[in-house]
Design a protein around this motif. Sequence first.
Motif, PDB file in Angstrom:
ATOM      1  N   ALA A  57      79.249  23.575  61.581  1.00 44.36           N
ATOM      2  CA  ALA A  57      78.583  23.039  61.389  1.00 44.36           C
ATOM      3  C   ALA A  57      78.959  21.037  60.904  1.00 44.36           C
ATOM      4  CB  ALA A  57      78.147  23.173  59.850  1.00 44.36           C
ATOM      5  N   ALA A  58      79.933  21.211  60.774  1.00 43.39           N
ATOM      6  CA  ALA A  58      79.680  19.671  60.949  1.00 43.39           C
ATOM      7  C   ALA A  58      80.281  19.203  62.297  1.00 43.39           C
ATOM      8  CB  ALA A  58      80.922  19.265  59.442  1.00 43.39           C
ATOM      9  N   VAL A  59      81.160  19.837  63.009  1.00 42.81           N
ATOM     10  CA  VAL A  59      81.312  18.821  64.066  1.00 42.81           C
ATOM     11  C   VAL A  59      79.510  19.215  64.933  1.00 42.81           C
ATOM     12  CG1 VAL A  59      82.787  19.847  67.125  1.00 42.81           C
ATOM     13  CG2 VAL A  59      83.043  19.952  64.254  1.00 42.81           C
ATOM     14  N   ALA A 113      76.350  29.034  57.141  1.00 40.85           N
ATOM     15  CA  ALA A 113      76.330  27.672  57.266  1.00 40.85           C
ATOM     16  C   ALA A 113      75.814  26.459  58.149  1.00 40.85           C
ATOM     17  CB  ALA A 113      78.047  27.721  58.358  1.00 40.85           C
ATOM     18  N   PHE A 114      75.232  26.687  58.969  1.00 34.02           N
ATOM     19  CA  PHE A 114      73.897  25.842  59.645  1.00 34.02           C
ATOM     20  C   PHE A 114      72.802  25.933  58.910  1.00 34.02           C
ATOM     21  CE2 PHE A 114      76.768  27.144  62.624  1.00 34.02           C
ATOM     22  CZ  PHE A 114      77.555  26.543  62.894  1.00 34.02           C
ATOM     23  N   LEU A 115      72.797  26.064  57.679  1.00 34.33           N
ATOM     24  CA  LEU A 115      71.058  25.671  56.510  1.00 34.33           C
ATOM     25  C   LEU A 115      70.928  24.466  56.579  1.00 34.33           C
ATOM     26  CD1 LEU A 115      71.687  28.242  53.704  1.00 34.33           C
ATOM     27  CD2 LEU A 115      69.930  28.598  55.980  1.00 34.33           C
ATOM     28  N   GLY A 116      71.612  23.236  56.567  1.00 34.62           N
ATOM     29  CA  GLY A 116      70.811  21.995  56.486  1.00 34.62           C
ATOM     30  C   GLY A 116      71.044  21.324  57.434  1.00 34.62           C
ATOM     31  N   SER A 117      71.394  22.166  58.949  1.00 34.06           N
ATOM     32  CA  SER A 117      71.017  21.295  59.620  1.00 34.06           C
ATOM     33  C   SER A 117      70.175  21.016  60.432  1.00 34.06           C
ATOM     34  CB  SER A 117      71.709  21.960  60.972  1.00 34.06           C
ATOM     35  OG  SER A 117      71.826  21.236  62.264  1.00 34.06           O
ATOM     36  N   ASP A 118      69.647  19.885  61.243  1.00 30.74           N
ATOM     37  CA  ASP A 118      68.655  19.579  61.927  1.00 30.74           C
ATOM     38  C   ASP A 118      68.237  19.966  63.486  1.00 30.74           C
ATOM     39  OD1 ASP A 118      67.866  18.363  59.095  1.00 30.74           O
ATOM     40  OD2 ASP A 118      68.583  16.087  59.975  1.00 30.74           O
ATOM     41  N   ALA A 119      69.552  20.790  64.524  1.00 28.60           N
ATOM     42  CA  ALA A 119      68.980  20.828  65.392  1.00 28.60           C
ATOM     43  C   ALA A 119      68.355  22.417  64.998  1.00 28.60           C
ATOM     44  CB  ALA A 119      71.185  20.744  65.655  1.00 28.60           C
ATOM     45  N   TRP A 120      68.324  22.382  66.267  1.00 30.56           N
ATOM     46  CA  TRP A 120      67.758  23.506  66.916  1.00 30.56           C
ATOM     47  C   TRP A 120      68.477  24.692  67.393  1.00 30.56           C
ATOM     48  CZ3 TRP A 120      67.439  26.353  71.485  1.00 30.56           C
ATOM     49  CH2 TRP A 120      65.899  27.445  71.661  1.00 30.56           C
ATOM     50  N   PHE A 121      68.881  25.619  67.197  1.00 24.24           N
ATOM     51  CA  PHE A 121      69.582  27.244  67.150  1.00 24.24           C
ATOM     52  C   PHE A 121      68.698  28.313  68.075  1.00 24.24           C
ATOM     53  CE2 PHE A 121      71.156  24.857  63.942  1.00 24.24           C
ATOM     54  CZ  PHE A 121      72.580  24.942  64.172  1.00 24.24           C
ATOM     55  N   LEU A 122      69.418  28.440  69.420  1.00 27.27           N
ATOM     56  CA  LEU A 122      69.120  29.926  69.749  1.00 27.27           C
ATOM     57  C   LEU A 122      70.293  30.875  69.568  1.00 27.27           C
ATOM     58  CD1 LEU A 122      67.272  31.726  71.543  1.00 27.27           C
ATOM     59  CD2 LEU A 122      69.422  30.517  73.411  1.00 27.27           C
ATOM     60  N   ILE A 123      69.977  31.952  68.450  1.00 29.79           N
ATOM     61  CA  ILE A 123      70.565  32.428  67.690  1.00 29.79           C
ATOM     62  C   ILE A 123      71.052  33.925  68.444  1.00 29.79           C
ATOM     63  CG2 ILE A 123      71.533  33.506  65.237  1.00 29.79           C
ATOM     64  CD1 ILE A 123      69.954  31.721  64.015  1.00 29.79           C
ATOM     65  N   ARG A 124      71.794  34.486  68.963  1.00 36.23           N
ATOM     66  CA  ARG A 124      71.844  35.505  69.079  1.00 36.23           C
ATOM     67  C   ARG A 124      72.941  36.037  68.762  1.00 36.23           C
ATOM     68  NH1 ARG A 124      73.757  36.549  75.562  1.00 36.23           N
ATOM     69  NH2 ARG A 124      76.194  35.663  74.535  1.00 36.23           N
ATOM     70  N   ALA A 125      72.537  37.658  68.666  1.00 36.04           N
ATOM     71  CA  ALA A 125      73.004  38.771  67.423  1.00 36.04           C
ATOM     72  C   ALA A 125      72.803  40.134  67.858  1.00 36.04           C
ATOM     73  CB  ALA A 125      73.209  38.415  66.094  1.00 36.04           C
ATOM     74  N   VAL A 126      73.511  40.841  67.732  1.00 37.16           N
ATOM     75  CA  VAL A 126      73.118  42.571  67.291  1.00 37.16           C
ATOM     76  C   VAL A 126      72.483  42.716  66.271  1.00 37.16           C
ATOM     77  CG1 VAL A 126      74.079  44.818  67.310  1.00 37.16           C
ATOM     78  CG2 VAL A 126      75.639  42.696  68.317  1.00 37.16           C
ATOM     79  N   THR A 127      72.466  42.489  65.048  1.00 41.72           N
ATOM     80  CA  THR A 127      71.198  42.515  64.045  1.00 41.72           C
ATOM     81  C   THR A 127      70.792  42.104  63.763  1.00 41.72           C
ATOM     82  OG1 THR A 127      73.496  42.798  62.668  1.00 41.72           O
ATOM     83  CG2 THR A 127      72.370  44.877  63.435  1.00 41.72           C
ATOM     84  N   PRO A 128      69.724  41.276  62.939  1.00 40.35           N
ATOM     85  CA  PRO A 128      69.239  39.917  62.330  1.00 40.35           C
ATOM     86  C   PRO A 128      69.980  39.377  61.356  1.00 40.35           C
ATOM     87  CG  PRO A 128      67.573  41.546  62.689  1.00 40.35           C
ATOM     88  CD  PRO A 128      68.891  42.185  63.108  1.00 40.35           C
ATOM     89  N   PRO A 129      70.292  38.820  60.601  1.00 43.04           N
ATOM     90  CA  PRO A 129      70.659  38.318  60.100  1.00 43.04           C
ATOM     91  C   PRO A 129      69.924  37.895  58.542  1.00 43.04           C
ATOM     92  CG  PRO A 129      71.364  36.235  61.444  1.00 43.04           C
ATOM     93  CD  PRO A 129      69.967  37.309  62.250  1.00 43.04           C
ATOM     94  N   ASP A 130      70.151  38.106  57.446  1.00 46.29           N
ATOM     95  CA  ASP A 130      69.254  37.937  56.726  1.00 46.29           C
ATOM     96  C   ASP A 130      68.141  36.565  56.918  1.00 46.29           C
ATOM     97  OD1 ASP A 130      70.084  40.111  55.562  1.00 46.29           O
ATOM     98  OD2 ASP A 130      70.895  38.407  54.064  1.00 46.29           O
ATOM     99  N   ARG A 131      67.011  36.653  56.648  1.00 44.05           N
ATOM    100  CA  ARG A 131      65.798  35.315  56.849  1.00 44.05           C
ATOM    101  C   ARG A 131      65.933  34.324  56.056  1.00 44.05           C
ATOM    102  NH1 ARG A 131      61.581  36.808  59.305  1.00 44.05           N
ATOM    103  NH2 ARG A 131      60.440  34.871  58.450  1.00 44.05           N
ATOM    104  N   GLN A 132      67.087  34.395  54.896  1.00 41.15           N
ATOM    105  CA  GLN A 132      67.071  32.859  54.420  1.00 41.15           C
ATOM    106  C   GLN A 132      68.448  32.275  54.534  1.00 41.15           C
ATOM    107  OE1 GLN A 132      66.638  36.128  52.734  1.00 41.15           O
ATOM    108  NE2 GLN A 132      68.160  36.607  51.423  1.00 41.15           N
ATOM    109  N   LEU A 133      68.861  33.163  55.072  1.00 42.14           N
ATOM    110  CA  LEU A 133      70.589  32.545  55.934  1.00 42.14           C
ATOM    111  C   LEU A 133      70.081  32.305  57.658  1.00 42.14           C
ATOM    112  CD1 LEU A 133      72.599  35.212  54.769  1.00 42.14           C
ATOM    113  CD2 LEU A 133      71.963  32.950  53.731  1.00 42.14           C
ATOM    114  N   LEU A 134      68.474  32.091  57.628  1.00 40.72           N
ATOM    115  CA  LEU A 134      68.650  31.039  59.133  1.00 40.72           C
ATOM    116  C   LEU A 134      68.447  29.850  59.191  1.00 40.72           C
ATOM    117  CD1 LEU A 134      67.117  34.362  60.622  1.00 40.72           C
ATOM    118  CD2 LEU A 134      68.285  33.699  61.212  1.00 40.72           C
TER     119      LEU A 134
END
Length: 241
Positions: A115-117, A137-158
């Motif tokens: 995330a720092a990089v 780790a990317f909660l505070g990022s201003d970037a846009w993310f395409l997040i690929r996962a098998v199961t959805p992360p918790d909404r508060q961690l996106l």
Amino acid sequence: MRILLLGGTAEARALAARLHPRVEVISSLAGRVPDPALPVGQVRIGGFGGVDGLIGWLRENPVDAVVDATHPYAAGISANAAAAAAGVGLPHLLLARPAWDTGAALTVDSNAEAAAVVAEKAYRRVFLTTGRSGTAAFLGSDAWFLIRAVTPPDRQLLPPNHELLLSRGPYSYDGEAALLREHRIEAMVTKNSGGAMTRAKIDAATDLGIPIVMIDRPGLPAGITTVDTVEDAIAWVQRLV
């Protein structure tokens, strides 16, 4: 012969299939993925409750050996398996698929460093493929993310700006290249999972000149027997027989 196979990976399923039915295999899956691909033979789903829980299970369910073929980033499970097998005096093997050649990728030690990089390089559109546990780790990022996962992360961690893509490999080179182009990806953040099922994203990003930030593997427990192929794991079991 009867073994406990800690699985959930393609290698674990291949090993179970190759050993069955000459060896009685009890495959154990963590239960974090809904509708998992199941191996042949007996299957148990769910955790053991740490080292003490696994030791208790091994005493109640006698086996001749423990084979750990979990994901390379399942460091806690691997450490528990090594400690529990030693605690009850059982032969123990770790099957760890070879890591990818990192090539020109920037290697970091954690999600936080990745995330720092991303922040330092000011990447704006990032393909994040670290699994559901790597998004926080990317909660505070201003970037846009395409997040690929098998199961959805918790909404508060996106992170605030994202698109969630739920899918399961294997992936093709052409499909990965098209995905990167379609979403105008500027950088990829991934783990060094190794194996062929998800290798195509590395090749496609490299050929398209997209920077790769690769999170290094955790260390392995000290003093354990390790192999990196299914064939070598079969040979180890056969020597026990």
